[in-house]
Scaffold this motif. Structure first.
Motif, mmCIF file in Angstrom:
data_model
loop_
_atom_site.group_PDB
_atom_site.id
_atom_site.type_symbol
_atom_site.label_atom_id
_atom_site.label_comp_id
_atom_site.label_asym_id
_atom_site.label_seq_id
_atom_site.Cartn_x
_atom_site.Cartn_y
_atom_site.Cartn_z
ATOM 1 N N GLN A 174 9.935 49.052 18.310
ATOM 2 C CA GLN A 174 9.860 47.863 17.445
ATOM 3 C C GLN A 174 8.486 47.736 16.805
ATOM 4 O OE1 GLN A 174 12.894 47.543 16.968
ATOM 5 N NE2 GLN A 174 12.831 45.354 16.774
ATOM 6 N N GLY B 144 8.169 48.207 13.002
ATOM 7 C CA GLY B 144 7.729 46.925 12.431
ATOM 8 C C GLY B 144 6.475 47.114 11.587
ATOM 9 N N LEU C 260 7.423 48.694 8.325
ATOM 10 C CA LEU C 260 8.087 47.748 7.420
ATOM 11 C C LEU C 260 7.075 46.782 6.807
ATOM 12 C CD1 LEU C 260 11.190 46.992 9.661
ATOM 13 C CD2 LEU C 260 11.270 48.105 7.437
ATOM 14 N N TYR D 88 6.992 44.790 3.202
ATOM 15 C CA TYR D 88 7.667 43.491 3.249
ATOM 16 C C TYR D 88 6.768 42.410 2.639
ATOM 17 C CZ TYR D 88 9.792 39.267 5.039
ATOM 18 O OH TYR D 88 10.366 38.026 5.120
ATOM 19 N N ILE E 184 13.067 43.646 0.868
ATOM 20 C CA ILE E 184 13.994 44.312 1.794
ATOM 21 C C ILE E 184 14.894 45.262 1.008
ATOM 22 C CG2 ILE E 184 15.915 43.966 3.411
ATOM 23 C CD1 ILE E 184 13.677 42.810 4.753
ATOM 24 N N ALA F 162 16.327 45.984 17.959
ATOM 25 C CA ALA F 162 16.147 44.586 18.385
ATOM 26 C C ALA F 162 17.374 44.113 19.169
ATOM 27 C CB ALA F 162 15.919 43.694 17.171
ATOM 28 N N LEU G 180 17.389 45.886 22.474
ATOM 29 C CA LEU G 180 16.342 45.365 23.369
ATOM 30 C C LEU G 180 16.820 44.112 24.096
ATOM 31 C CD1 LEU G 180 13.443 45.359 24.462
ATOM 32 C CD2 LEU G 180 12.740 44.095 22.425
ATOM 33 N N GLY H 106 12.322 37.230 13.710
ATOM 34 C CA GLY H 106 12.636 38.343 12.804
ATOM 35 C C GLY H 106 13.871 38.054 11.968
ATOM 36 N N PHE I 39 6.775 34.761 10.004
ATOM 37 C CA PHE I 39 6.221 36.105 9.810
ATOM 38 C C PHE I 39 4.989 36.308 10.713
ATOM 39 C CE2 PHE I 39 3.345 38.984 7.451
ATOM 40 C CZ PHE I 39 4.137 40.110 7.465
ATOM 41 N N HIS J 296 6.017 36.486 14.268
ATOM 42 C CA HIS J 296 6.798 37.700 14.526
ATOM 43 C C HIS J 296 5.949 38.966 14.562
ATOM 44 C CE1 HIS J 296 10.466 40.051 14.650
ATOM 45 N NE2 HIS J 296 9.917 40.879 13.787
ATOM 46 N N ILE K 184 3.918 39.962 24.212
ATOM 47 C CA ILE K 184 4.855 40.860 24.918
ATOM 48 C C ILE K 184 4.080 42.031 25.523
ATOM 49 C CG2 ILE K 184 6.749 42.519 24.603
ATOM 50 C CD1 ILE K 184 8.094 40.628 22.749
ATOM 51 N N ALA L 178 21.931 47.620 8.689
ATOM 52 C CA ALA L 178 21.605 46.241 9.095
ATOM 53 C C ALA L 178 22.244 45.309 8.070
ATOM 54 C CB ALA L 178 20.096 46.054 9.109
HETATM 55 C C1 HEM Z 1 9.986 42.853 20.397
HETATM 56 C C2 HEM Z 1 9.680 43.182 19.199
HETATM 57 C C3 HEM Z 1 10.447 42.891 17.922
HETATM 58 C C4 HEM Z 1 11.744 42.465 17.728
HETATM 59 C C5 HEM Z 1 12.790 42.144 18.779
HETATM 60 C C6 HEM Z 1 11.948 42.369 16.307
HETATM 61 C C7 HEM Z 1 13.119 41.948 15.697
HETATM 62 C C8 HEM Z 1 13.317 41.867 14.333
HETATM 63 C C9 HEM Z 1 14.554 41.505 13.695
HETATM 64 C C10 HEM Z 1 15.852 41.142 14.427
HETATM 65 C C11 HEM Z 1 14.364 41.542 12.361
HETATM 66 C C12 HEM Z 1 15.421 41.300 11.271
HETATM 67 C C13 HEM Z 1 15.935 42.655 10.861
HETATM 68 C C14 HEM Z 1 17.149 42.613 9.968
HETATM 69 O O1 HEM Z 1 18.222 42.298 10.482
HETATM 70 O O2 HEM Z 1 17.029 42.904 8.792
HETATM 71 C C15 HEM Z 1 12.990 41.906 12.122
HETATM 72 C C16 HEM Z 1 12.408 42.031 10.893
HETATM 73 C C17 HEM Z 1 11.112 42.408 10.684
HETATM 74 N N1 HEM Z 1 10.172 42.714 11.658
HETATM 75 FE FE1 HEM Z 1 10.481 42.750 13.638
HETATM 76 N N2 HEM Z 1 10.787 42.736 15.664
HETATM 77 C C18 HEM Z 1 9.849 43.053 16.623
HETATM 78 C C19 HEM Z 1 8.553 43.444 16.415
HETATM 79 C C20 HEM Z 1 7.966 43.553 15.182
HETATM 80 C C21 HEM Z 1 6.589 43.935 14.951
HETATM 81 C C22 HEM Z 1 5.600 44.257 16.066
HETATM 82 C C23 HEM Z 1 6.396 43.936 13.612
HETATM 83 C C24 HEM Z 1 5.163 44.256 12.823
HETATM 84 C C25 HEM Z 1 3.960 44.226 13.249
HETATM 85 C C26 HEM Z 1 7.633 43.547 12.980
HETATM 86 C C27 HEM Z 1 7.833 43.430 11.632
HETATM 87 C C28 HEM Z 1 9.003 43.054 11.034
HETATM 88 C C29 HEM Z 1 9.165 42.959 9.589
HETATM 89 C C30 HEM Z 1 8.102 43.249 8.543
HETATM 90 C C31 HEM Z 1 10.492 42.548 9.382
HETATM 91 C C32 HEM Z 1 11.161 42.280 8.005
HETATM 92 C C33 HEM Z 1 11.843 43.500 7.513
HETATM 93 C C34 HEM Z 1 13.242 43.672 8.081
HETATM 94 O O3 HEM Z 1 14.053 42.740 8.028
HETATM 95 O O4 HEM Z 1 13.493 44.745 8.650
HETATM 96 N N3 HEM Z 1 8.567 43.329 13.975
HETATM 97 N N4 HEM Z 1 12.369 42.102 13.349
#
Ligand code: HEM
Ligand code: HEM
Length: 432
Positions: A50, A54, A57, A61, A72, A93, A96, A138, A187, A190, A198, A257
């Motif tokens: 993740q 992340g 992304l 983003y 997106i 996600a 997890l 997220g 944001f 997240h 964590i 997704a």
């Molecule tokens: C336990 C850790 C994490 C979980 C469970 C998680 C979960 C999620 C989920 C469910 C989404 C929505 C995705 C979708 O359905 O489109 C998302 C989006 C996003 N996350 Fe995370 N995330 C985690 C960690 C991170 C980290 C560490 C970063 C960056 C430093 C990050 C950056 C982003 C970004 C930029 C998006 C928007 C782009 C997208 O929707 O894919 N995430 N995240």
């Protein structure tokens, strides 16, 4: 000769890195390749995935209502492997959350929450809450109809928390409704605050496992001679990691997704549903007063979970699935009861007229809160007493059985909310 020495040095540094995370020797019993082997390790690997996906992304983003949805789409369509990174982040996600939950169930049903593992358990509960929060924060980021309205549904529940609810909701949303400040807050939580917490807590979690002397084993197996971590445990973990990665990659290539149309604050879908892991709560809202759904139930579960390792128990059943043979049979009864009672409860509650109309002078918190609450807890109490007598359960088997009733009940509520609720949250068949 020189080559050999540098090879040795390389192997040694790998070996040292691995042994920073593991003890040098482990109990052979914990190496059995069972169905629940390595769930904690899988959760740790998914967190790493993740963070990695992340961060990728995050380069593309844009956290604003004008830019989020387009960014997106651009990640999906305009970037090399962008869609794959997005899909992996999404499915990882989901995995997890499932794997953390299953890991918790493994710990629970083998009695590994007891001393000296109490602190590992407590850090675990906080980790679970953080994993849910990272999923939830997220969820809003794609800024489509699904995410916008799901977050609106869940955050609107915050107002029912007495005293602080309204202020907390306004602070999180940055106003009365989900908007640009909400997106920016989500944001930052997240991609900054929550992942940092964590990672720190995972460090504590691992340290406490070492301090407790490794994983839980049953009484008779404690004296077995220890075996080397490398290669015995490491090789098994490697296999688990490869299978998990292959699975994640496969589903991420096959299934995209979900991304609906761009968020429209003026048009709410009917029904607007919460994310799947909160659907049990949304289903409960149909049957109970919001204060019970938002405060009484979650708080009872949370306090109960923190208190669990400190309950005085009069047995030492640990490391055995369902604690004992009669615990296992009682577990089957509890699962069946949880399943049947919850379905009956939903159907009966659906047929009854609105209590506010029958007893208009009585406050809603009593008619739709206290009364159904007493009926439900009374039913569970009567069933548990019957079960206790039937199997002469000790205290830990008794607690285990209550937990099973609750877990199955929440599962049935969630499935009902996800699949059997249509327009106006009326009961429908999934194919209707
Ligand atoms: C336990 C850790 C994490 C979980 C469970 C998680 C979960 C999620 C989920 C469910 C989404 C929505 C995705 C979708 O359905 O489109 C998302 C989006 C996003 N996350 Fe995370 N995330 C985690 C960690 C991170 C980290 C560490 C970063 C960056 C430093 C990050 C950056 C982003 C970004 C930029 C998006 C928007 C782009 C997208 O929707 O894919 N995430 N995240
Ligand atoms: C991000 C979430 C989590 C991660 C990465 C994680 C990681 C781990 C790992 C790697 C282990 C070693 C053994 C194994 O794989 O089972 C472990 C053990 C343990 N975990 Fe977790 N865990 C997480 C969440 C939880 C939760 C939610 C709980 C319970 C509420 C929990 C309670 C425990 C306990 C009590 C042990 C010791 C088990 C034993 O002695 O047999 N963990 N965890």
């Amino acid at each position: 000769m020189a080559d050999n020495t540098s090879n040795n040095r390389q192997t040694k540094s790998w070996y040292n890195l691995i042994l920073h995370l593991h003890p040098r020797k482990v109990k052979p019993y914990t190496l059995r390749f069972t169905l629940t082997f390595g769930l904690g390790g899988m959760a740790a690997l998914l967190v790493v995935i993740q963070v990695f996906t992340g961060l990728l992304l995050k380069f593309h983003y844009i956290p604003s209502p004008e830019g989020a949805y387009n960014s997106i789409q651009n990640i999906n369509e305009g970037l090399l492997f962008g869609k794959l990174a997005h899909n992996i982040h999404h499915w990882s996600a989901v995995l997890l959350l499932w794997i953390t939950f299953l890991h918790m169930m493994r710990v629970l049903f083998t009695g590994a929450y007891r001393k000296p593992r109490h602190a590992t358990w407590i850090f675990g509960i906080v980790l679970l809450v953080l994993v849910v929060l990272s999923n939830f924060t997220g969820y809003l980021l794609p800024w489509d109809q699904l995410s916008y309205w799901a977050v609106t549904v869940v955050t609107s529940l915050m107002q029912y928390v007495p005293l602080i609810g309204e202020t907390a909701k306004e602070t999180l949303l940055g106003g009365q409704e989900v908007g640009s400040i909400t997106l920016s807050n989500f944001f930052n939580l997240h991609t900054g605050v929550i992942p940092l917490m964590i990672i720190l807590l995972m460090g504590f979690h691992f340290w406490r496992i070492r301090k407790a002397g490794g994983l839980v084993v049953p009484e008779g197996k404690k004296e077995e001679p220890l075996t080397d971590t490398y290669p015995n445990l490491v090789a098994r973990e490697f296999v688990v990691a490869l299978v998990l990665l292959a699975f994640l990659l496969t589903i991420s290539v096959i299934f995209d997704a979900p991304l609906r149309e761009r968020a429209n604050p003026y048009f709410s879908p009917n029904p607007a549903k919460a994310p799947w892991y909160f659907m049990g709560l949304q289903e409960l809202l149909i049957h109970f007063h919001p204060v019970f759904v938002v405060v009484v139930f979650p708080l009872t579960i949370l306090v109960g979970s923190f208190w669990l390792p400190y309950v005085r128990l009069n047995d030492s059943n640990q490391g055995i699935w369902f604690l004992s043979e009669k615990g296992r049979v009682a577990a089957k009864y509890s699962a069946t009861a949880g399943f049947v009672f919850t379905i009956l409860f939903i159907l009966i509650s659906n047929m009854l007229p609105d209590p506010g109309k029958i007893l208009p002078s009585v406050p809603a918190i009593i008619t739709t809160g206290l009364i159904p609450f007493l009926i439900v807890t009374g039913t569970i109490f009567l069933f548990m007493n019957w079960l206790k007598k039937k199997f002469s359960l000790n205290r830990s088997e008794y607690i285990q059985s209550i937990i099973i009733v609750l877990v199955i009940s929440y599962t049935v509520l969630s499935l009902t909310g996800i699949f059997f609720r249509g327009a106006g949250m009326k009961l429908v068949w999934p194919w209707q």
